[in-house]
Scaffold this motif. Structure first.
Motif, mmCIF file in Angstrom:
data_model
loop_
_atom_site.group_PDB
_atom_site.id
_atom_site.type_symbol
_atom_site.label_atom_id
_atom_site.label_comp_id
_atom_site.label_asym_id
_atom_site.label_seq_id
_atom_site.Cartn_x
_atom_site.Cartn_y
_atom_site.Cartn_z
ATOM 1 N N ILE A 129 1.524 -17.072 4.450
ATOM 2 C CA ILE A 129 1.380 -16.592 3.080
ATOM 3 C C ILE A 129 -0.111 -16.506 2.757
ATOM 4 C CG2 ILE A 129 1.699 -17.135 0.638
ATOM 5 C CD1 ILE A 129 4.284 -16.285 1.817
ATOM 6 N N ALA A 130 -0.556 -15.330 2.322
ATOM 7 C CA ALA A 130 -1.925 -15.181 1.820
ATOM 8 C C ALA A 130 -1.862 -15.318 0.304
ATOM 9 C CB ALA A 130 -2.499 -13.829 2.217
ATOM 10 N N ALA A 131 -2.528 -16.346 -0.217
ATOM 11 C CA ALA A 131 -2.441 -16.645 -1.643
ATOM 12 C C ALA A 131 -3.788 -16.453 -2.322
ATOM 13 C CB ALA A 131 -1.946 -18.075 -1.839
ATOM 14 N N PHE A 132 -3.809 -15.596 -3.343
ATOM 15 C CA PHE A 132 -5.012 -15.370 -4.144
ATOM 16 C C PHE A 132 -4.902 -16.181 -5.425
ATOM 17 C CE2 PHE A 132 -4.376 -11.620 -1.542
ATOM 18 C CZ PHE A 132 -5.647 -11.267 -1.115
ATOM 19 N N GLU A 138 -5.153 -20.841 -10.777
ATOM 20 C CA GLU A 138 -3.936 -20.146 -11.170
ATOM 21 C C GLU A 138 -3.626 -19.020 -10.180
ATOM 22 O OE1 GLU A 138 -1.917 -20.939 -13.690
ATOM 23 O OE2 GLU A 138 -3.206 -22.668 -14.183
ATOM 24 N N SER A 139 -2.365 -18.910 -9.807
ATOM 25 C CA SER A 139 -1.954 -17.897 -8.834
ATOM 26 C C SER A 139 -2.087 -16.494 -9.404
ATOM 27 C CB SER A 139 -0.506 -18.154 -8.412
ATOM 28 O OG SER A 139 -0.069 -17.149 -7.510
ATOM 29 N N ILE A 140 -2.672 -15.592 -8.585
ATOM 30 C CA ILE A 140 -2.814 -14.182 -8.963
ATOM 31 C C ILE A 140 -1.851 -13.325 -8.151
ATOM 32 C CG2 ILE A 140 -4.385 -12.215 -9.079
ATOM 33 C CD1 ILE A 140 -6.704 -14.165 -9.323
ATOM 34 N N LYS A 141 -1.778 -13.626 -6.845
ATOM 35 C CA LYS A 141 -0.919 -12.827 -5.975
ATOM 36 C C LYS A 141 -0.648 -13.580 -4.679
ATOM 37 C CE LYS A 141 -0.888 -8.385 -3.451
ATOM 38 N NZ LYS A 141 -1.642 -7.135 -3.175
ATOM 39 N N GLN A 142 0.545 -13.367 -4.119
ATOM 40 C CA GLN A 142 0.888 -13.907 -2.802
ATOM 41 C C GLN A 142 1.462 -12.795 -1.944
ATOM 42 O OE1 GLN A 142 3.426 -17.348 -2.976
ATOM 43 N NE2 GLN A 142 1.853 -18.652 -3.889
ATOM 44 N N GLU A 143 1.083 -12.806 -0.685
ATOM 45 C CA GLU A 143 1.540 -11.778 0.254
ATOM 46 C C GLU A 143 1.998 -12.456 1.536
ATOM 47 O OE1 GLU A 143 1.932 -7.517 0.932
ATOM 48 O OE2 GLU A 143 0.996 -8.490 -0.794
ATOM 49 N N SER A 144 3.187 -12.097 2.018
ATOM 50 C CA SER A 144 3.713 -12.703 3.245
ATOM 51 C C SER A 144 3.208 -11.960 4.475
ATOM 52 C CB SER A 144 5.243 -12.702 3.224
ATOM 53 O OG SER A 144 5.730 -11.384 3.171
ATOM 54 N N ILE A 145 3.026 -12.727 5.559
ATOM 55 C CA ILE A 145 2.565 -12.189 6.842
ATOM 56 C C ILE A 145 3.411 -12.836 7.931
ATOM 57 C CG2 ILE A 145 0.596 -11.872 8.396
ATOM 58 C CD1 ILE A 145 -1.222 -12.581 6.003
ATOM 59 N N SER A 146 3.863 -12.056 8.885
ATOM 60 C CA SER A 146 4.676 -12.600 9.979
ATOM 61 C C SER A 146 4.020 -12.327 11.318
ATOM 62 C CB SER A 146 6.085 -11.990 9.971
ATOM 63 O OG SER A 146 6.783 -12.358 8.806
ATOM 64 N N ALA A 147 4.070 -13.329 12.194
ATOM 65 C CA ALA A 147 3.554 -13.158 13.554
ATOM 66 C C ALA A 147 4.597 -12.452 14.405
ATOM 67 C CB ALA A 147 3.211 -14.513 14.153
ATOM 68 N N ASP A 148 4.141 -11.693 15.397
ATOM 69 C CA ASP A 148 5.076 -10.977 16.272
ATOM 70 C C ASP A 148 5.528 -11.875 17.421
ATOM 71 O OD1 ASP A 148 2.971 -11.054 18.102
ATOM 72 O OD2 ASP A 148 2.354 -8.983 17.717
ATOM 73 N N SER A 149 6.182 -11.284 18.407
ATOM 74 C CA SER A 149 6.721 -12.063 19.527
ATOM 75 C C SER A 149 5.630 -12.690 20.383
ATOM 76 C CB SER A 149 7.611 -11.172 20.405
ATOM 77 O OG SER A 149 6.877 -10.046 20.887
ATOM 78 N N ASN A 151 3.063 -14.132 18.983
ATOM 79 C CA ASN A 151 2.435 -15.070 18.037
ATOM 80 C C ASN A 151 1.160 -14.510 17.406
ATOM 81 O OD1 ASN A 151 4.425 -17.007 18.362
ATOM 82 N ND2 ASN A 151 3.283 -18.145 19.923
ATOM 83 N N GLU A 152 1.034 -13.183 17.419
ATOM 84 C CA GLU A 152 -0.128 -12.550 16.792
ATOM 85 C C GLU A 152 0.277 -11.962 15.443
ATOM 86 O OE1 GLU A 152 -1.580 -9.676 19.549
ATOM 87 O OE2 GLU A 152 -2.156 -11.164 21.055
ATOM 88 N N PHE A 153 -0.672 -11.914 14.518
ATOM 89 C CA PHE A 153 -0.403 -11.335 13.207
ATOM 90 C C PHE A 153 -1.566 -10.450 12.790
ATOM 91 C CE2 PHE A 153 -2.317 -15.493 12.662
ATOM 92 C CZ PHE A 153 -3.315 -15.281 11.714
ATOM 93 N N ASN A 154 -1.248 -9.451 11.976
ATOM 94 C CA ASN A 154 -2.271 -8.482 11.551
ATOM 95 C C ASN A 154 -1.757 -7.768 10.299
ATOM 96 O OD1 ASN A 154 -4.102 -6.352 11.238
ATOM 97 N ND2 ASN A 154 -4.337 -6.074 13.434
#
Length: 403
Positions: A129-132, A138-149, A151-154
């Motif tokens: 989770i990228a949390a701004f 105070e939370s502004i925005k959250q964005e989910s990120i998933s790693a691939d098979s 184990n890399e993420f982009n």
């Protein structure tokens, strides 16, 4: 009267001679190794001599040499023999938080977008989770990120619109795309608004100071010495280091093995922070108890590295959010200028560069109310840390020379 004076002078010369001999060799410290029969028949005597030698060494090492005294008077640093200089060919201007190839994260800001990419070491960290948050948390925005098979993420994320001039960015990880997430990079990454309305990564206010300290020439031979605190000539220390690195060819992975063992074996002694007694930091002591604070972690790491001929320094400095000392995660005018030391870590010399290693901050283990607690996996965020990002929460103050 003359006889008494002469006797005192002779005694002083004798004591000084013993101090010098003791400081320059490990003969008394490891007397049992030189005389196994003595160790077998009179172990108590050998232990007493060793303990006295260890205490004496801690005193004699504080006595500066004549050349050091002169350098101090002239406000100069001691010159290092050019053949003994460890040239620091480090990596600069990299977006990576650390250079550990199996687990790292990189962050690039391009005007109104932030690109987050890297690799995780286990499935427990495959969802992120990228949390701004704003300057008040105070939370502004959250964005989910998933790693691939692999184990890399982009992922490229649109930076949220806000009237704030600064924002914090934290990356959290978890085993599932929902539920509880653990902080992986914490909230030390800050974004600042540019005059044209875009965003950029905020440079740590202590980075330039750290860079100057980090770039200084350092002695290889000094970083290999066995001292009272860095006990690289101790048989138990040597044995542990050799066992942990057996079969490993390159120094980088040897250091990794030592790092991972310390982070799994040792426990950060939070209980000692409320005690008036100074926690032990000699490896021979903390290896028995398995508990220490940051200085103990750092001297143990240096002892293990030096025992297998890998140069390693203990670095003293100031760290934000240090347990029991300062829970703030932002630099202030006071902390930027501070000379107070509240933390210790290591720099290990391999492959022509000084690699930053903070085993304390990578260790998940702690002692709370007498209980040994471990609440997560070993981290590698501070193994081979990038000096630029390391400066977000660490300030270098001193390279320990006489301990």
């Amino acid at each position: 009267m003359k006889i008494v004076r002469r006797s005192i002078i002779v005694l002083l010369i004798f004591v000084i001679g013993i101090c010098v001999i003791n400081a320059q060799t490990d003969f008394f410290l490891n007397l049992g190794n030189y005389f196994p029969v003595l160790e077998e028949k009179y172990p108590q005597i050998v232990r007493t001599v060793s303990n006295l030698s260890e205490r004496l060494s801690s005193v004699t090492e504080l006595i500066p040499s004549p050349s050091e005294i002169i350098a101090k008077i002239k406000h100069e640093e001691m010159p290092i023999d050019p053949s003994d200089v460890a040239v620091n060919a480090y990596i600069s201007n990299s977006p990576m938080l650390s250079f550990y190839p199996k687990e790292n994260i990189s962050i690039i800001v391009d005007y109104d977008e932030v690109k987050v990419f890297g690799i995780v070491v286990s499935k427990n960290k495959s969802n992120l989770i990228a949390a701004f948050t704003d300057e008040n948390g105070e939370s502004i925005k959250q964005e989910s990120i998933s790693a691939d098979s692999h184990n890399e993420f982009n992922k490229t994320i649109k930076i949220p619109e806000t009237e704030n001039l600064t924002m914090d960015l934290a990356i959290y990880t978890g085993s599932k795309p929902y539920g509880q997430f653990e902080s992986w990079v914490y909230n030390y990454i800050k974004l600042v608004k540019t005059p044209d309305g875009g965003w950029e990564l905020d440079q740590s206010p202590v980075y330039e100071h750290n860079k100057r300290m980090y770039e200084k020439d350092k002695s290889i031979s000094e970083a290999l010495k066995s001292t009272a605190a860095i006990q690289s000539s101790n048989n138990n220390v040597i044995s542990i280091a050799q066992q942990l690195t057996e079969g490993i060819e390159d120094d980088y992975n040897k250091v990794l093995a030592l790092h991972d063992w310390i982070c799994s074996y040792m426990y950060y002694d939070e209980d000692s922070l409320n005690s008036e007694d100074t926690p032990p930091y000699y490896p021979t002591d903390i290896l028995k108890t398995r508990k220490a604070v940051c200085l103990g972690y750092a001297t143990l790491m240096a002892s293990l590295c030096r025992s297998i001929n890998i140069p390693c320094n203990v670095v003293s400095g100031y760290a934000l959010g240090n347990i029991g000392v300062d829970q703030n995660t932002s630099w202030t005018e006071e902390t930027i200028a501070t000379t107070e030391q509240n933390h210790a870590w290591n720099e290990v010399y391999i492959d022509g560069r000084w690699m930053i290693v903070d085993t304390t901050w990578d260790c998940p283990n702690k002692i709370v109310n007498g209980e040994m607690v471990s609440d997560s996996d070993i981290s590698h965020i501070y193994f081979d840390a990038n000096i630029q990002f390391f400066s977000n929460n660490h300030k270098i103050l001193e390279y320990m020379k006489r301990k």
